[in-house]
Design an enzyme around this catalytic site. Structure first.
Site, PDB file in Angstrom:
ATOM      1  N   LYS A 285      17.111 -19.550  29.692  1.00 48.58           N
ATOM      2  CA  LYS A 285      17.176 -20.413  30.878  1.00 48.58           C
ATOM      3  C   LYS A 285      18.519 -20.307  31.582  1.00 48.58           C
ATOM      4  CE  LYS A 285      13.266 -23.325  29.972  1.00 48.58           C
ATOM      5  NZ  LYS A 285      12.707 -24.667  29.772  1.00 48.58           N
TER       6      LYS A 285
ATOM      7  N   ARG B  48      10.166 -22.274  21.386  1.00 43.99           N
ATOM      8  CA  ARG B  48       9.380 -21.444  22.318  1.00 43.99           C
ATOM      9  C   ARG B  48      10.317 -20.389  22.898  1.00 43.99           C
ATOM     10  NH1 ARG B  48       8.226 -21.366  27.855  1.00 43.99           N
ATOM     11  NH2 ARG B  48       6.072 -20.774  28.386  1.00 43.99           N
TER      12      ARG B  48
END
Length: 273
Positions: free
Chosen positions: A218, A253
């Site tokens: 991210k 994840r």
């Protein structure tokens, strides 16, 4: 340890940290958009992630990155359904679908998917998603999300209130609480400062439900590493995940499955014993 059963599969949590491998069937995801848009490439990548150590494959048909283009429900179904149908037949692994649309959830659950991963925590619609999940009773991930990055109160308190609404929908639709994971929604409705605060304080949420954490590649990690591109954020991602295991995280994840599997073989021995 706890066993969660769904359809023909089960998920054992507590013994070790589980890995959810990300499979984006999209042309525009921030990290790997277009890489696995072809169905054969998608299936092959899923099988590689399983060989590398993934316990779950999470199939996504629409990017939810900031500024993403919303596609039609029909297009989302056309992207994910063929992949889910093949994976259910060809791999021995739990299949998750990343969607907040009840119409998509209905089709993939009928096709045999085991998990619904809802980035709006059942709160995107008027209860239709909750009804579908209540009918089929898959494992459910409810993620915290909001359109704004502004909070009028302590962020953890705000997140708890959000999850209270999700669990009202869960209870009202006879969804088993033992089937539910929460996701703090790193990068969703949060700037870099808030992302880091939530990661530091994750333990404050673990009384609600087991936690799934999705920090993979991210933007805030890229910023901390000196504005590196998504595919150069693996080490930073591993740091966030390892530091979060003892705060209630049971599933991570990730895009980089093999690297995380190796890290977890050591970290779980230290943290979980």
């Amino acid at each position: 340890m706890k066993i969660i059963k769904t359809k023909d599969k089960q998920l054992e949590i507590g013994k070790r940290t589980l890995i959810m491998g990300i499979l984006n069937i999209t042309p525009d995801s921030f990290s790997d958009g277009g890489d696995y848009y072809d169905i054969d490439k998608a299936i092959n990548h899923a099988k590689k992630m399983i060989r590398d150590g993934a316990d779950i494959i999470d199939v996504g048909g629409m990017s939810t990155r900031p500024g993403h283009e919303e596609i039609s429900v029909e297009e989302e179904i056309n992207r994910v359904l063929p992949v889910v149908k093949r994976l259910v037949k060809e791999v021995d692994c739990l299949i998750s679908v990343d969607t907040y649309r009840w119409e998509v959830a209905l089709e993939v659950l009928k096709a045999g998917a085991h998990i619904i991963n809802d980035v709006w925590g059942l709160q995107y619609d008027n209860g239709e998603m909750a009804k579908i999940v209540g009918e089929y009773k898959p494992i459910l991930v409810v993620m915290h999300n909001q359109n704004s990055k502004e909070y009028k109160e302590d962020i953890m308190l705000s997140m708890r209130k959000f999850f209270e609404k999700s669990f009202m929908l869960i209870d009202n639709n006879n969804i088993p609480r033992e089937n539910v994971f929460i996701d703090p929604g790193i990068g969703f409705g949060k700037d870099i400062t808030l992302n880091l605060e939530v990661l530091r304080r994750l333990g404050e949420l673990k009384d609600i439900a087991p936690i799934l954490l999705g920090t993979s590649r991210k933007r805030f990690i890229g910023t901390l590493l000196g504005d590196v591109p998504p595919k150069e954020r693996c080490e930073g991602t591993i740091s966030t995940n390892i530091l979060s295991i003892d705060k209630g995280v049971e599933i991570i994840r990730v895009h980089d499955v093999l690297e995380h599997k190796k890290a977890l073989l050591v970290a779980d021995k230290i943290i979980r014993g």
